[in-house]
Design a protein around this motif. Structure first.
Motif, short mmCIF file in Angstrom:
data_model
loop_
_atom_site.label_atom_id
_atom_site.label_comp_id
_atom_site.label_asym_id
_atom_site.label_seq_id
_atom_site.Cartn_x
_atom_site.Cartn_y
_atom_site.Cartn_z
N GLY A 1 0.84 -1.20 0.00
CA GLY A 1 0.00 0.00 0.00
C GLY A 1 0.87 1.24 0.00
O GLY A 1 2.07 1.18 0.23
N ARG A 2 0.24 2.37 -0.26
CA ARG A 2 1.00 3.62 -0.39
C ARG A 2 1.34 4.25 0.95
O ARG A 2 2.28 5.01 1.07
CB ARG A 2 0.21 4.63 -1.22
N THR B 1 -0.16 0.27 5.80
CA THR B 1 0.26 -1.00 5.21
C THR B 1 0.76 -1.92 6.32
O THR B 1 0.42 -3.11 6.37
CB THR B 1 1.36 -0.77 4.17
N ARG B 2 1.55 -1.36 7.19
CA ARG B 2 2.06 -2.13 8.31
C ARG B 2 0.91 -2.68 9.16
O ARG B 2 0.88 -3.86 9.52
CB ARG B 2 2.94 -1.22 9.16
N GLN B 3 -0.07 -1.80 9.43
CA GLN B 3 -1.21 -2.25 10.25
C GLN B 3 -1.99 -3.36 9.55
O GLN B 3 -2.39 -4.34 10.17
CB GLN B 3 -2.13 -1.07 10.55
N GLY C 1 6.63 3.29 -5.06
CA GLY C 1 5.82 4.04 -4.09
C GLY C 1 4.94 3.18 -3.21
O GLY C 1 4.17 3.70 -2.41
N HIS C 2 5.03 1.86 -3.33
CA HIS C 2 4.23 0.97 -2.50
C HIS C 2 5.10 0.31 -1.44
O HIS C 2 6.14 -0.27 -1.78
CB HIS C 2 3.54 -0.09 -3.35
N PHE C 3 4.65 0.38 -0.20
CA PHE C 3 5.36 -0.29 0.88
C PHE C 3 4.93 -1.74 0.91
O PHE C 3 3.77 -2.05 0.66
CB PHE C 3 5.07 0.43 2.20
N GLU D 1 -5.03 -1.15 0.83
CA GLU D 1 -3.90 -2.07 0.75
C GLU D 1 -4.33 -3.29 -0.06
O GLU D 1 -5.46 -3.73 0.01
CB GLU D 1 -3.45 -2.53 2.14
N ARG D 2 -3.38 -3.80 -0.80
CA ARG D 2 -3.66 -4.96 -1.63
C ARG D 2 -3.02 -6.19 -1.00
O ARG D 2 -1.90 -6.11 -0.50
CB ARG D 2 -3.03 -4.75 -3.00
N VAL D 3 -3.74 -7.30 -1.01
CA VAL D 3 -3.15 -8.54 -0.53
C VAL D 3 -3.09 -9.51 -1.71
O VAL D 3 -4.10 -9.78 -2.35
CB VAL D 3 -3.98 -9.18 0.60
#
Ligand code: ADP
Ligand code: ZN
Ligand code: ZN
Length: 833
Positions: free
Chosen positions: A739-740, A745-747, A785-787, A821-823
């Motif tokens: 996610g950006r 993203t971490r969460q 740009g995505h973590f 966020e993408r999984v």
């Protein structure tokens, strides 16, 4: 059936008619919808569509408030159900895939946790899916208002653009030059200033027709002009001809055809034309006498054809004649009434394999690869579907080639990473090949000089049968491999740092004998590690956690992960200094060094940068074949499968690049790559030599590659995998979260990890032995740009692992459905970074 919808491109449709559901008693069908939804759906079929609604055809079906492309899989659930909606249309006159492939699609969807409709969509050639999109047009009232004024600034800009043309949302955004909120469009629609229309797009691939003529009646009667007489005489002699061929024989014939047709003297008709995906013609080739080892392998496989499922692993050293074995097996499959599918690694659109198959089998071959246009792919697909091509050669997606009677599936260079599809439907074409063979009770034949650990493990456990070609054709020796220790050259400057004296001398000798050299470095560009001379910081990508690479030809720094580019004149981000040291090497730098050392040599470079243009790989390989190239510098592209007899020297510039990757397969990849590159040397009458330069001469994988000792490599590597519980002993599924926003993203990753742990805790009986690793930040922590975060699921029990994943999706669906966020679920992951 409404034929017009079939290849509808950008066609406006009437809004769906609402049928009275309760009346529905007609036949029902099971449909997989090309949408991100799990499971299949039951639809009804009403006259006049009933006879056309057979498995394998595409339909247009109402889906929620939209219409979607669907694929008929078979009869649906019980009719008379209340909520069954009828399909709107049947899009094909005949199936676009054979019904025998449906179990493969179901298996794929199930195993790789991907929506079934999207599996089928991914399997079919592109351009066959209709999808719905909205477009906006201005109304009369809107035009008035635009002239009259009184609109907000953005509103009037939007209406102004729409006054010129009907636009889809992305087009509108582009033309307005900024984001146009959906709420604004909706408000304008409510005020009657614009209308929103739904259109169908896509589905543009269609057959190509060619005009043909044939004469009616015998010899031409008199009273005709000499030109018309010539046309008819030509046609009577030839039977029938394409118009293009006729005009080649009788200039300007086309102008007279209409009149001759009206006079009843000839007939004009059209015929399906297959676009020619082949480059230049290839001279046909006869079959050589097999060596004893080849003969044994061919007999073994052929005797298994038609007798049920079986998998063979053909382990043959480089240049041992594996391709000849494939061709004999394919020929036997065809002779016994089956067809044959041959998979080759990505680069193989130009590979020797395809060339040789075409030389042997000619028109019987269909090819499926990324070098084809959409239309060409569609044509090749159709030839297979109709049984006109009995053998297909293709890259990974060809594992879905629409054969209905496969006898054998061959996977050449089965260890190759390009069989793994990343993005969209994640799958391994090699694994699917074996599954498909099993479903069809066919034979799978995997071949490699450096088999994957996975496949060799399957030999050891008795799942696969090993076949060996232990010697090169005509007992040519394997190349002599010399290791050069680069550590002693660390302090040198200039090309001497990476072109050792040993390599330089060997090149000079090779070139003086008029032979060819191949230099391998698995990194493109000029300098892969530009560093500021003033402050010492490295030049990094703005969007990724990656160092930029200097590309001299393009005069730019580039990011190899996201494509970000900045001019080579740019200075240091940290201190602004324009003094940048060009540390690190790439193929461009090697090419420049060779040119400086050997000004007379004709040098070519083969890497991602020089092969973007269609046809460029072909012309590079042609240069080698016709020996207008003396030295080829390249990345791993040069390692794969090529067979050039005049290459007698292979220089491995730096063997270590892939060794230090944080990936448990780093050693396996390094071994395979080095052994394969080395195998390109000495395939002709003259013996080959390899100079392998490395900073780690003692490293086990490098020593095993030097000794071409697969067994030693296998024993040691399988020991590691056992000790650490990695594949092939264990099975893995990787969940990739990106996610950006770094915090969110971490969460999300932590939430997903939490779901995994609670599911495991809730069912210790089934899942106690399952390992959950992470969530952890990915080795490449930011790309474009995505973590990026990862959760790794690992188990010795593949069944339990899959049950776990299925329950995770079913019971914790919210963890996969975060908005921002993408999984991604990657089953049997290959790229761990
Ligand atoms: P591999 O795929 O194992 O690397 P190839 O199939 O490319 O090996 O074979 C190497 C070379 O040997 C090719 O030029 C091929 O035409 C030739 N060759 C293969 N089999 C025979 C044979 N039985 N007799 C003569 N030449 C052969
Ligand atoms: Zn600086
Ligand atoms: Zn980048």
């Amino acid at each position: 059936m409404n034929k017009d919808h079939r290849f509808a491109c950008c066609r406006l449709l009437e809004p769906p008619i609402s049928h009275s559901m309760t009346e529905f008693v007609a036949p029902t069908i099971e449909v997989a919808v090309a949408m991100p939804v799990r499971g299949t759906f039951t639809y009804g079929v009403t006259e006049p569509l009933v006879s056309a609604a057979v498995p394998g055809v595409r339909v247009l079906a109402p889906f929620g408030r939209r219409r979607a492309t669907g694929y008929i899989l078979g009869p649906g659930g019980a009719p008379g159900q209340k909520d069954i909606k009828p399909i709107l249309d049947v899009l094909d006159e005949s199936p676009v895939f054979p019904a025998s492939m449906i179990p493969l699609f179901r298996w794929t969807a199930d195993y790789y946790k991907h929506p079934l409709g999207e599996v089928i969509q991914a399997a079919l050639p592109g351009g066959m899916t209709l999808f719905e999109c909205a477009a906006f047009s201005i109304t009369e009232k809107g035009l008035h208002q635009l002239k009259g004024g009184g609109l907000a600034e953005l509103e009037s800009r939007v209406l102004d653009r729409l006054a010129h043309a009907r636009l889809r949302a992305p087009e509108l955004r582009k033309q307005v030059g900024q984001e146009v909120p959906g709420t604004l469009l909706a408000a304008l629609e409510r005020r009657g200033l614009l209308v929103r229309q739904v259109m169908l797009r896509g589905g543009a691939a269609k057959p190509l027709q060619e005009r043909w003529v044939r004469a009616r009646g015998a010899a031409p009667a008199d009273g005709l002009s000499p030109k018309k007489r010539a046309i008819l005489e030509t046609l009577v002699a030839a039977g029938e001809l394409p118009v293009s061929e006729l005009t080649a024989r009788v200039p300007r014939a086309a102008a007279h055809l209409r009149a001759l047709e009206q006079g009843g003297r000839l007939e004009i008709f059209s015929r399906r034309l297959y676009r020619d995906p082949f480059g230049e013609p290839i001279p046909p080739d006869g079959a050589p006498l097999l060596t004893m080892a080849q003969d044994a392998a061919v007999r073994n496989v052929c005797s298994a054809l038609g007798k049920g499922f079986r998998t063979f692993l053909l382990k043959g050293v480089t240049s041992s004649g594996k391709t000849e074995v494939y061709m004999r097996v394919a020929a036997e499959a065809v002779a016994t009434g089956h067809s044959a599918l041959v998979l080759v690694p990505e680069i193989a659109l130009i590979s020797q394999t395809e060339r040789r198959f075409r030389a042997r089998f000619g028109e019987q071959i269909a090819v499926l690869h990324s070098g084809l246009s959409e239309g060409e792919r569609f044509d090749q697909w159709t030839r297979i579907l109709r049984g006109e091509a009995r053998i297909a050669i293709g890259v990974r997606s060809a594992v879905f080639a629409p054969f209905s009677d496969l006898g054998v599936i061959i996977v050449d260079e089965e260890h190759d990473a390009s069989y793994k599809q990343e993005g969209g439907l994640h799958y391994s074409a090699r694994d699917l090949a074996v599954v498909r063979a099993q479903q069809l009770k066919a034979v799978a034949l995997l071949g490699s000089a450096t088999p994957s650990l996975q496949s060799y493990y399957n030999v050891r456990t008795g799942k696969y049968t090993e076949l060996a070609l232990p010697q090169r054709i005509e007992e040519r020796p394997l190349p002599d491999i010399r290791v050069v220790d680069l550590r002693q050259r660390r302090d040198l400057r200039g090309p001497g740092r990476f072109i050792s004296d040993e390599l330089k001398h060997a090149m000079a000798e090779t070139l003086s004998r008029g032979e060819q050299a191949l230099l391998f470095l698995n990194r493109r560009g000029f300098a892969s590690f530009p560093v500021c001379a003033a402050c010492g910081s490295s030049l990094r990508c703005r969007h990724c956690d990656i160092s930029l690479t200097l590309h001299q030809a393009a005069n730019a720094y580039r990011c190899h992960y996201c494509g970000y580019s900045r001019p080579a004149t740019a200075g240091c981000d940290a201190c602004g200094s324009s003094k940048i040291k060009r540390l690190g090497m790439g193929t461009e730098k090697v090419e420049a060094a060779v040119q400086a050392l050997f000004p007379q040599a004709r040098i070519a470079r083969m890497d991602h940068d020089t092969t973007r243009r269609k046809g460029s790989i072909l012309s590079l390989l042609k240069g080698l074949r016709e020996r207008t190239t003396d030295v080829l510098v390249g990345t791993q592209m040069v390692a794969k499968g090529h067979d050039f007899p005049a290459i007698t020297l292979v220089g491995i510039i730096c063997a270590d690049l892939s060794l230090s990757f944080p990936d448990f397969r780093a050693g396996e990849r390094t071994f395979q790559l080095l052994a394969q590159v080395a195998g390109r040397a000495g395939r002709g009458e003259r013996p080959g030599q390899v100079i392998l330069q490395t900073y780690n001469p003692e490293n086990f994988n490098i020593r095993a590659a030097r000794d071409q000792d697969f067994e030693a490599f296998y024993e040691k590597e399988i020991g590691f995998r056992k000790a650490l519980g990695y594949p092939p002993l264990a099975r893995m599924i990787q969940l990739r979260i990106s996610g950006r926003d770094p915090q969110r993203t971490r969460q999300s990753a932590e939430r997903l990890g939490g779901c995994c742990r609670s599911l495991k805790a809730a069912d210790p009986e089934n899942f106690a032995a399952l390992d959950i690793l992470g969530p952890a930040e990915a080795a490449l922590a930011r790309i474009a740009g995505h973590f990026r975060w990862q959760v790794l699921l690992k188990s010795l029990n593949g069944g339990a692992l899959h049950r776990f994943m299925d329950r995770l999706i079913a019971e914790h669906s919210q963890a996969f459905a975060a908005r921002s966020e993408r999984v991604v679920i990657d089953v049997d992951p290959f790229f761990m970074m």
